[in-house]
Scaffold this active site. Sequence first.
Site, PDB file in Angstrom:
ATOM      1  N   THR A   1       0.812  -1.109  -0.009  1.00  0.00           N
ATOM      2  CA  THR A   1       0.128   0.476   0.286  1.00  0.00           C
ATOM      3  C   THR A   1       1.022   0.970   0.004  1.00  0.00           C
ATOM      4  O   THR A   1       1.511   1.290   0.517  1.00  0.00           O
ATOM      5  CB  THR A   1      -0.695  -0.071   0.993  1.00  0.00           C
ATOM      6  OG1 THR A   1      -0.187   0.283   2.224  1.00  0.00           O
ATOM      7  CG2 THR A   1      -1.677  -1.343   1.208  1.00  0.00           C
ATOM      8  N   CYS A   2       0.296   2.539   0.053  1.00  0.00           N
ATOM      9  CA  CYS A   2       1.134   3.846  -0.578  1.00  0.00           C
ATOM     10  C   CYS A   2       1.775   3.755   1.236  1.00  0.00           C
ATOM     11  O   CYS A   2       2.797   4.645   1.144  1.00  0.00           O
ATOM     12  CB  CYS A   2       0.227   5.036  -0.607  1.00  0.00           C
ATOM     13  SG  CYS A   2      -0.878   4.844   1.423  1.00  0.00           S
ATOM     14  N   ASN A   3       1.525   3.218   2.614  1.00  0.00           N
ATOM     15  CA  ASN A   3       2.183   2.764   3.592  1.00  0.00           C
ATOM     16  C   ASN A   3       3.195   2.226   4.243  1.00  0.00           C
ATOM     17  O   ASN A   3       3.785   2.079   4.914  1.00  0.00           O
ATOM     18  CB  ASN A   3       1.246   3.942   4.983  1.00  0.00           C
ATOM     19  CG  ASN A   3       0.759   4.789   4.836  1.00  0.00           C
ATOM     20  OD1 ASN A   3       1.007   5.913   4.522  1.00  0.00           O
ATOM     21  ND2 ASN A   3      -0.942   5.300   5.377  1.00  0.00           N
TER      22      ASN A   3
END
Length: 435
Positions: A50-52
């Site tokens: 994911t983006c994180n």
Amino acid sequence: MYYQVVSFSHKSCDQGMREKLAFANDEEKREMLNQLTTFEFVYEAFIVSTCNRVEIVLATRDNFSSYHAVLGLMSQRSDLNFYELKTAAKRHDDEEAVEHIFSVVSSLDSLVIGESQITGQVKEAFRFSHANGTAGRKLNRVISYAVKCAAEVRNATNISQNPISIASVAVAQAHKLLGDNIQGMKAIVIGAGDMGVLAAKHLLRVGCDVVLIGRDLEKVQAVADSLGENVKADTMDALPKYINRYRLLFSATSSKEPVITSDLIENETLPRHWFDMAIPRDIEDMDLEKLQLFRIDDLRSISNDNHALREEQAVRAAEIVSQYKEEFYTWLRALSIEPVIKQMREHVSEAIDKEMYRAIQKGFVPAEHEANMRKMAEQMFNRFLHDPTQNLRHSSVEKKNANCIEAVKKMFNIDTENIDFKQYKNDHHTKGYSA
């Protein structure tokens, strides 16, 4: 069998490193999963990207070997130095790995505590690997229990009230910067995936009109229609027009390269508030005096404020995670003893068959008495095994007795490696867990 998570998250890696480690598409994930599961010490794996965070979740024979295999493969695909990755990676083994997975799925490890997307993202990551044949019942047990844990966290705390995501934080920041002036403004949203749709919904809520931009006009138009009359659809070809006309922009595409570059800028005097919610980044670095650019890691302070506001509930949620981890391992240890007991009884039955055959062949027992003799032998063995099997069941739930169970398996020559534990799930567990 062991559990392991190798984690590269916002807690240990900056955005630049996460961009290099991120999996841009399903094919990249499939290749990594196939490589991992060719190692004899890796049973199953799935990847959360994911983006994180990028997390590799494994069921293994050997955590030391699997950890170094993950680092080696990630180094090859990202061109990052092996030792640099080793410094950045967070390794979680066995009970710590299970507790970490439960925390991630319950959104306690997120950049924004209580955000609503991560549970679905982890479930989808497992489903993808399962369909690929690289994840099965070993990891399914953990995910099923993790989802139950996340539901308990939501029900027992208010940590997920008014669900928060990176998109909602970005819109909230824009609202903070622009105040009531945001109402009636036109906001550009690039990307019609989950993040883009969330951003559009939050923008509509604060009174903006939205232009939703994507590569496939038919798909983007369908999404725009579902969001209402204040959303217009357009293609990437029209992007230069919009970024030189409107100041508010949110971008969340899956492109490997930036979609907004300095050569697209014509009007440098326009004040701009841009929010890049993508990994890898959608907006390249550029020197514009009136550009205020927020990337994912720039939202960390907002995340910290959010955590402070929810700290009491986060502590309660962490207690729930710890409790579920203990319950999971209690159930897992209890589950593991049933096939041992069954095979002990099967060995007894085989011994009775052999000895009855020998006794009849030798004339020790008349053939007409076989049924009665067999029944007596079974009753004697059942009486003999009753207390030991009950003791095994009781002791199986305690960590300190794990070696005892392994000793019993070795003494009785019992192999449970390829057992389908699903048939035993109701013997010790009443929560409806799907093994």
